[in-house]
Structure formats: structure tokens, C-alpha cells
Design a protein around this motif. Structure first.
Motif, PDB file in Angstrom:
ATOM      1  N   LYS A  88       0.827  -1.213   0.000  1.00 43.50           N
ATOM      2  CA  LYS A  88       0.000   0.000   0.000  1.00 43.50           C
ATOM      3  C   LYS A  88       0.862   1.264   0.000  1.00 43.50           C
ATOM      4  O   LYS A  88       0.613   2.208  -0.758  1.00 43.50           O
ATOM      5  CB  LYS A  88      -0.920   0.002   1.221  1.00 43.50           C
ATOM      6  CG  LYS A  88      -1.738   1.285   1.398  1.00 43.50           C
ATOM      7  CD  LYS A  88      -2.564   1.251   2.659  1.00 43.50           C
ATOM      8  CE  LYS A  88      -1.709   1.347   3.906  1.00 43.50           C
ATOM      9  NZ  LYS A  88      -1.088   2.703   4.059  1.00 43.50           N
ATOM     10  N   LYS A  89       1.874   1.277   0.846  1.00 45.19           N
ATOM     11  CA  LYS A  89       2.742   2.452   0.935  1.00 45.19           C
ATOM     12  C   LYS A  89       3.446   2.703  -0.394  1.00 45.19           C
ATOM     13  O   LYS A  89       3.503   3.847  -0.886  1.00 45.19           O
ATOM     14  CB  LYS A  89       3.761   2.255   2.049  1.00 45.19           C
ATOM     15  CG  LYS A  89       4.704   3.441   2.232  1.00 45.19           C
ATOM     16  CD  LYS A  89       5.651   3.214   3.400  1.00 45.19           C
ATOM     17  CE  LYS A  89       6.597   4.405   3.563  1.00 45.19           C
ATOM     18  NZ  LYS A  89       7.523   4.199   4.710  1.00 45.19           N
ATOM     19  N   GLN A  90       3.973   1.639  -1.012  1.00 47.21           N
ATOM     20  CA  GLN A  90       4.704   1.818  -2.263  1.00 47.21           C
ATOM     21  C   GLN A  90       3.762   2.215  -3.401  1.00 47.21           C
ATOM     22  O   GLN A  90       4.103   3.079  -4.225  1.00 47.21           O
ATOM     23  CB  GLN A  90       5.447   0.532  -2.625  1.00 47.21           C
ATOM     24  CG  GLN A  90       6.424   0.694  -3.776  1.00 47.21           C
ATOM     25  CD  GLN A  90       7.506   1.719  -3.470  1.00 47.21           C
ATOM     26  OE1 GLN A  90       8.148   1.676  -2.425  1.00 47.21           O
ATOM     27  NE2 GLN A  90       7.694   2.662  -4.384  1.00 47.21           N
ATOM     28  N   MET A  91       2.571   1.603  -3.471  1.00 49.61           N
ATOM     29  CA  MET A  91       1.622   1.986  -4.510  1.00 49.61           C
ATOM     30  C   MET A  91       1.178   3.428  -4.324  1.00 49.61           C
ATOM     31  O   MET A  91       0.951   4.152  -5.306  1.00 49.61           O
ATOM     32  CB  MET A  91       0.402   1.064  -4.504  1.00 49.61           C
ATOM     33  CG  MET A  91       0.647  -0.359  -4.986  1.00 49.61           C
ATOM     34  SD  MET A  91       1.453  -0.582  -6.590  1.00 49.61           S
ATOM     35  CE  MET A  91       0.488   0.423  -7.698  1.00 49.61           C
ATOM     36  N   GLY A  92       1.057   3.878  -3.069  1.00 51.95           N
ATOM     37  CA  GLY A  92       0.718   5.276  -2.809  1.00 51.95           C
ATOM     38  C   GLY A  92       1.782   6.218  -3.346  1.00 51.95           C
ATOM     39  O   GLY A  92       1.472   7.263  -3.945  1.00 51.95           O
ATOM     40  N   LEU A  93       3.043   5.854  -3.150  1.00 49.64           N
ATOM     41  CA  LEU A  93       4.140   6.677  -3.673  1.00 49.64           C
ATOM     42  C   LEU A  93       4.130   6.703  -5.199  1.00 49.64           C
ATOM     43  O   LEU A  93       4.582   7.684  -5.815  1.00 49.64           O
ATOM     44  CB  LEU A  93       5.482   6.128  -3.173  1.00 49.64           C
ATOM     45  CG  LEU A  93       5.737   6.258  -1.667  1.00 49.64           C
ATOM     46  CD1 LEU A  93       7.020   5.527  -1.275  1.00 49.64           C
ATOM     47  CD2 LEU A  93       5.831   7.738  -1.272  1.00 49.64           C
TER      48      LEU A  93
END
Length: 336
Positions: A88-93
Motif C-alpha cells: 500500500k505504501k509503495q503503490m501510494g508513492l
């Protein structure tokens, strides 16, 4: 009859992806097939509540999250929660939001049609106990998909998982070097792909080390959770003499097994050693602390995000990435 893309495909005798191509005006479908499908759509009055043309030209910046098959209490499973947090964090970035697909009301339902309805740009699929047909249909479609602990092999799919063979080799080698020769295994249900891979690797490693195998020391639970580990160890106890060491296919299975052993006043590791798998946070705080195989959960999540991003932007043709695990030695099977 409730109509969906899968039903239209069955009626026309073609694949779900072929129907999708026709609805999105792809050119690589024969005129004969296209006419047959369009005639069925017209005859049945099938009218999906989305614009196929819009789906072919627009992006939503949404990523679908699907728990394949039966993964009980998926949002409380420590391993998958950590992987998904990293994803989730990486896709958000990378500029994407996540949408979670329910499989309660739509058990075995048409994930492909729902992906089209919400116009997702891609999907991440998390391994469960079984692989239902709806997952295979989505894997076969044109929607970019990445599996986590789930081997996807569609033309726009890929997957990431830990090296289960190396994982089990590390466990058996550690048992062997600590002087244990009578080894057992606790797995999830016999039809769980991941559990089966770990069991096969474990048995293969036992054979390579020239150790004897006792079938009574191979036990399966219903899933990867603590109650299954407890029941599996109780079943193993009921078969007679216990092995000197046991590998459990997840940390939660291992913790359940330890609970059953403690009820019988057996000491760990003095009477029987236990090794788990995943290295969830609880391993550091149990009594005794749990020796386990650490899966690099953050790396799995970040890799899944980048691989899916590349598939969405046609910078990759899919493929697979296997992440190296590591043995974390603690008290339940430490140095002797």
C-alpha cells in the motif's frame, strides 16, 4: 439467470478475455467470433453498467486487492498485513489507491467483471487456501495482476514469493546440526498450495540428509492459524511417540502446537524443539521465544508494487521473483 461476462463467455464458447477484447474493440479477434459474442449480448440484453470504450482509454489509479479463495480472518493474519502495508505504501508513492474486493457475498464470484466495473488499473492477489475459478479467469484476462504467494502465469501477470525450497532446507539443516534426527511437520490443509510446497521441500530435505521419515509425524490442520496448530499437535500426540523436533508451516501453527505441548507439561526445546515460519512480531515475546524462518515481508510488498506498476505501463511482460528467506534462531530451537 444472472448475467455477467463469464456467463456470456460460456454461452459463446469463448474465454472471458475474448469477451473483454470484443467489448473493448480489440482487433485480434476474428469477425466470426466477434459476431457470435455480440449477437448473444444483443439477444440476452446484457448491459454492463460501465462503458467498454471508456475502460479501454481511461485509467482510474485504482488497484484491486483480492484474497484468493478462503483466507480466514485475512485482515488479522500478521504476515499478509505486513506485506499489504508495504504494498500500500509503495503503490501510494507511485500514485495509486487500493480497493478491496469482498468475497463474502460474491463467494467464487466474477472478479473480472467487478474489476471492469470499478475500472481498476491492476490487481494484487493474495494466496488463500484454495484457487477458485474466478481467480484463474482474472489471471487469464488482460488486466495486469501480481500474486503474492500465488503463482500467476497469465500473459499480463506475475508473482512474488519466498523461496520455499531454500526455506525448508534451512530448517532441516538447523535441526540436523543441533543433533535432531526424528523430525515432524505440521501444515495447513492438504490442498493448500503454499503448505504443500513447504511440506514437499521439507520431506525432500529430510531425504537428502538421509533421515528416516515417520508418516505419523506429518499432520495437517485446516488453515495456517493457531487453533489448527493446536489441534494438529494434539492429533500427533494421539498417534504415540512424538518426534524430537517439529517444523510448522506458519508461526501461528507453531504457537498452537506449543500450547498443546505445554498442556502436557512438555518442555521446549528440551523435550521437543519447534520452528515456525513467517517471523511475525509475536515470535519475540512468546515463552520460549520462537525460532522461525523470516520472510522479508516488506520486500515482498515493495516488489509486488513495482512489478504491478511495470505491468500496467507495459514496461514488463510479467515473470516471477523469489525472495530469499533467513533463519532466525531463538529459544524454541537454539544452539545446543
Amino acid at each position: 439467470m444472472q448475467l455477467n461476462i463469464k456467463k456470456i463467455a460460456e454461452m459463446a464458447g469463448v474465454s472471458v478475455s475474448t469477451v473483454s477484447k470484443i467489448m473493448n474493440n480489440y482487433n485480434d479477434v476474428s469477425e466470426k467470433t466477434k459476431k457470435r459474442v455480440l449477437d448473444i449480448i444483443e439477444e440476452t440484453g446484457y448491459s454492463p453498467n460501465y462503458s467498454a470504450k471508456a475502460l479501454a482509454t481511461r485509467t482510474s489509479n485504482l488497484i484491486g486487492v483480492i484474497f484468493a479463495g478462503e483466507l480466514n480472518a485475512e485482515f488479522t493474519h500478521p504476515f499478509f498485513v505486513e506485506v499489504l502495508n508495504a504494498f500500500k505504501k509503495q503503490m501510494g508513492l507511485l500514485g495509486y489507491d487500493l480497493i478491496f474486493f469482498s468475497n463474502e457475498k460474491f463467494t467464487g464470484g466474477d472478479y473480472f467483471a467487478r474489476c471492469l466495473h470499478f475500472r481498476v488499473d491492476g490487481c494484487v492477489m493474495i494466496s488463500g487456501q484454495h484457487m477458485e475459478q474466478a481467480i484463474r479467469d482474472l489471471d487469464d484476462s488482460d488486466i495486469p495482476c501480481i500474486g503474492v504467494d500465488l503463482e500467476l502465469k497469465g500473459k499480463r501477470s506475475g508473482y512474488v514469493m519466498s523461496d520455499n525450497v531454500q526455506m525448508t532446507s534451512k530448517v532441516v539443516e538447523h535441526f540436523y546440526l543441533q543433533g535432531y534426527r526424528e523430525l515432524g511437520f505440521i501444515g495447513s490443509s492438504a490442498d493448500s498450495v503454499i503448505s504443500s510446497q513447504r511440506e514437499a521441500g521439507y520431506l525432500g530435505a529430510i531425504e537428502r540428509f538421509g533421515l528416516a521419515l515417520n508418516p505419523d509425524w506429518i499432520v495437517h490442520g485446516d488453515d495456517f492459524f493457531e487453533t489448527s496448530g493446536y489441534a494438529a499437535m494434539k492429533a500427533m500426540m494421539g498417534r504415540g511417540r512424538l518426534p524430537r523436533a517439529v517444523f510448522a508451516a506458519s508461526d501461528l501453527l507453531a504457537l498452537g502446537a506449543i500450547r498443546a505441548l505445554k498442556e502436557q507439561r512438555l518442555r521446549i526445546p528440551e523435550d521437543i524443539a519447534v520452528i515456525g515460519c513467517d517471523d511475525i512480531e509475536a515470535c519475540k515475546y512468546t515463552t520460549p521465544t520462537l525460532t522461525t524462518i523470516r520472510q522479508n515481508k516488506e520486500r515482498l510488498g515493495v516488489l509486488a508494487a513495482h512489478m504491478l506498476f511495470d505491468l500496467i505501463h507495459n514496461q514488463s511482460e510479467g515473470g516471477s521473483v523469489v525472495v530469499e528467506p533467513s533463519l532466525i534462531v531463538r529459544e524454541s530451537c537454539g544452539s545446543r
